[in-house]
Design a protein around this motif. Structure first.
Motif, PDB file in Angstrom:
ATOM      1  N   SER A   5       3.752   5.020  -0.864  1.00  0.00           N
ATOM      2  CA  SER A   5       3.908   6.476  -0.914  1.00  0.00           C
ATOM      3  C   SER A   5       5.323   6.940  -0.602  1.00  0.00           C
ATOM      4  O   SER A   5       5.607   8.128  -0.665  1.00  0.00           O
ATOM      5  CB  SER A   5       2.925   7.142   0.055  1.00  0.00           C
ATOM      6  OG  SER A   5       3.227   6.776   1.387  1.00  0.00           O
ATOM      7  N   LEU A  17      -0.102  -1.652  -7.744  1.00  0.00           N
ATOM      8  CA  LEU A  17      -1.444  -2.195  -7.928  1.00  0.00           C
ATOM      9  C   LEU A  17      -1.712  -3.319  -6.929  1.00  0.00           C
ATOM     10  O   LEU A  17      -0.784  -3.964  -6.435  1.00  0.00           O
ATOM     11  CB  LEU A  17      -1.604  -2.727  -9.354  1.00  0.00           C
ATOM     12  CG  LEU A  17      -1.296  -1.736 -10.490  1.00  0.00           C
ATOM     13  CD1 LEU A  17      -1.412  -2.428 -11.842  1.00  0.00           C
ATOM     14  CD2 LEU A  17      -2.228  -0.532 -10.430  1.00  0.00           C
ATOM     15  N   GLU A  67       2.604  -0.564 -12.093  1.00  0.00           N
ATOM     16  CA  GLU A  67       2.394   0.140 -13.362  1.00  0.00           C
ATOM     17  C   GLU A  67       3.457   1.225 -13.477  1.00  0.00           C
ATOM     18  O   GLU A  67       3.507   2.150 -12.667  1.00  0.00           O
ATOM     19  CB  GLU A  67       1.003   0.768 -13.407  1.00  0.00           C
ATOM     20  CG  GLU A  67       0.723   1.495 -14.727  1.00  0.00           C
ATOM     21  CD  GLU A  67      -0.594   2.239 -14.694  1.00  0.00           C
ATOM     22  OE1 GLU A  67      -1.618   1.662 -15.111  1.00  0.00           O
ATOM     23  OE2 GLU A  67      -0.593   3.407 -14.234  1.00  0.00           O
ATOM     24  N   ASN A 101       6.498   7.941 -13.136  1.00  0.00           N
ATOM     25  CA  ASN A 101       5.530   7.520 -12.131  1.00  0.00           C
ATOM     26  C   ASN A 101       5.551   6.002 -11.982  1.00  0.00           C
ATOM     27  O   ASN A 101       5.820   5.278 -12.941  1.00  0.00           O
ATOM     28  CB  ASN A 101       4.115   7.961 -12.503  1.00  0.00           C
ATOM     29  CG  ASN A 101       3.150   7.890 -11.334  1.00  0.00           C
ATOM     30  OD1 ASN A 101       3.481   8.305 -10.225  1.00  0.00           O
ATOM     31  ND2 ASN A 101       1.966   7.354 -11.563  1.00  0.00           N
ATOM     32  N   VAL A 117       2.939   3.149 -10.031  1.00  0.00           N
ATOM     33  CA  VAL A 117       1.725   2.900  -9.259  1.00  0.00           C
ATOM     34  C   VAL A 117       1.756   1.453  -8.784  1.00  0.00           C
ATOM     35  O   VAL A 117       1.952   0.535  -9.585  1.00  0.00           O
ATOM     36  CB  VAL A 117       0.455   3.145 -10.092  1.00  0.00           C
ATOM     37  CG1 VAL A 117      -0.795   2.842  -9.260  1.00  0.00           C
ATOM     38  CG2 VAL A 117       0.419   4.576 -10.612  1.00  0.00           C
ATOM     39  N   ASN A 135      -3.175   3.824   1.061  1.00  0.00           N
ATOM     40  CA  ASN A 135      -2.643   4.403  -0.162  1.00  0.00           C
ATOM     41  C   ASN A 135      -1.900   3.371  -0.976  1.00  0.00           C
ATOM     42  O   ASN A 135      -0.913   2.827  -0.541  1.00  0.00           O
ATOM     43  CB  ASN A 135      -1.712   5.570   0.207  1.00  0.00           C
ATOM     44  CG  ASN A 135      -1.146   6.236  -1.034  1.00  0.00           C
ATOM     45  OD1 ASN A 135      -1.594   5.993  -2.139  1.00  0.00           O
ATOM     46  ND2 ASN A 135      -0.186   7.099  -0.818  1.00  0.00           N
ATOM     47  N   SER A 136      -2.393   3.072  -2.174  1.00  0.00           N
ATOM     48  CA  SER A 136      -1.751   2.066  -3.006  1.00  0.00           C
ATOM     49  C   SER A 136      -0.969   2.692  -4.144  1.00  0.00           C
ATOM     50  O   SER A 136      -0.439   1.996  -4.994  1.00  0.00           O
ATOM     51  CB  SER A 136      -2.801   1.102  -3.583  1.00  0.00           C
ATOM     52  OG  SER A 136      -3.693   1.785  -4.413  1.00  0.00           O
ATOM     53  N   ASN A 137      -0.895   4.012  -4.177  1.00  0.00           N
ATOM     54  CA  ASN A 137      -0.191   4.681  -5.276  1.00  0.00           C
ATOM     55  C   ASN A 137       1.047   5.382  -4.762  1.00  0.00           C
ATOM     56  O   ASN A 137       1.047   5.992  -3.708  1.00  0.00           O
ATOM     57  CB  ASN A 137      -1.090   5.731  -5.939  1.00  0.00           C
ATOM     58  CG  ASN A 137      -2.249   5.088  -6.658  1.00  0.00           C
ATOM     59  OD1 ASN A 137      -2.233   3.890  -6.897  1.00  0.00           O
ATOM     60  ND2 ASN A 137      -3.251   5.879  -6.990  1.00  0.00           N
ATOM     61  N   SER A 138       2.121   5.293  -5.554  1.00  0.00           N
ATOM     62  CA  SER A 138       3.335   5.999  -5.182  1.00  0.00           C
ATOM     63  C   SER A 138       3.233   7.448  -5.624  1.00  0.00           C
ATOM     64  O   SER A 138       2.401   7.818  -6.433  1.00  0.00           O
ATOM     65  CB  SER A 138       4.541   5.361  -5.868  1.00  0.00           C
ATOM     66  OG  SER A 138       4.545   5.681  -7.241  1.00  0.00           O
TER      67      SER A 138
END
Length: 231
Positions: free
Chosen positions: A142, A12, A25, A8, A10, A223-226
């Protein structure tokens, strides 16, 4: 068989000011103890026209790495704006995360970035000289593109090659669109970007144009998370 799997990433502090540090992250699994360091790099592609403008924002070494799951935050200062061509300051570019073992790159994760002015008037009438302190950096978190490479993880040479890759890169396309289509989605009134150029060579290898990419998701600006990824 790869001994390290990124599970994963993320993104930030996204969106963020252009001059703020990049922060990712990363979570990875190590299936067997590694006695030597993993070398992680963060690379900013400064221009679609030439790899000469690519900037290594930071390099960190992690190791020795015990078996198991590991999480860390990779933070790096923004690119040196003096090295970015003025005509490429605003618009779409790429940031790359790479990892190598014993000098052999085995994975890279690429993200498209949209740099634009936060002020509507500046967006409509951009100044001749870029005002980086007025820009917002928005990473398309994303839609990462993951490229894997076969390497020799052990002391024994594989297929007669002790160093370098021992096979061709294996590309995983997670729906990342080419920069022309992406710019058209982000800036429909001013879309005229060229191909990724340098991103298809040195620092951007594996970032080829993908004419069959999916449309830009509506949640790009939120959306800030992959997405979780296996590599």
């Amino acid at each position: 068989m790869a001994k390290v799997h990124i599970t994963n990433v993320v993104v930030l502090d996204n969106p963020s000011s252009f001059l703020n540090p990049f922060q990712f992250e990363l979570t990875f699994e190590c299936i067997e103890e590694l006695k030597e360091d993993l070398e992680w790099k963060m690379i900013y592609v400064g221009s679609a026209e030439s790899e000469d403008f690519d900037q290594v924002l930071d390099t960190i070494y992690v190791g020795p790495v015990p078996e198991g799951r590991h999480i860390f935050v990779f933070q790096a200062d923004p690119p040196n704006v003096a090295r970015i061509p003025e005509q490429d300051a605003v618009g779409v570019t790429v940031v790359l995360l790479t990892c190598s073992y014993r000098g052999q790159e085995f994975v890279r994760v690429g993200y498209f970035i949209n740099n634009e002015y936060s002020d509507q008037e500046l967006r409509e009438n951009p100044p001749a000289k870029p005002l980086f302190h007025q820009m917002t950096r928005n990473i398309l978190a994303s839609k990462p593109r993951v490229t894997r490479f076969k390497i020799n993880w052990d002391d024994t040479p594989a297929n007669g090659a002790a160093n370098g890759t021992s096979g061709t890169g294996l590309e995983e396309d997670n729906g990342m669109m080419d920069d022309g289509a992406l710019d058209a989605q982000m800036n429909p009134a001013t879309s005229s970007s060229a191909g990724l150029g340098a991103a298809g060579s040195s620092a951007g290898a594996g970032m080829q144009d993908d004419s069959s990419s999916m449309a830009l998701p509506r949640e790009f600006n939120e959306n800030s998370n992959s997405l979780a990824m296996e590599c």
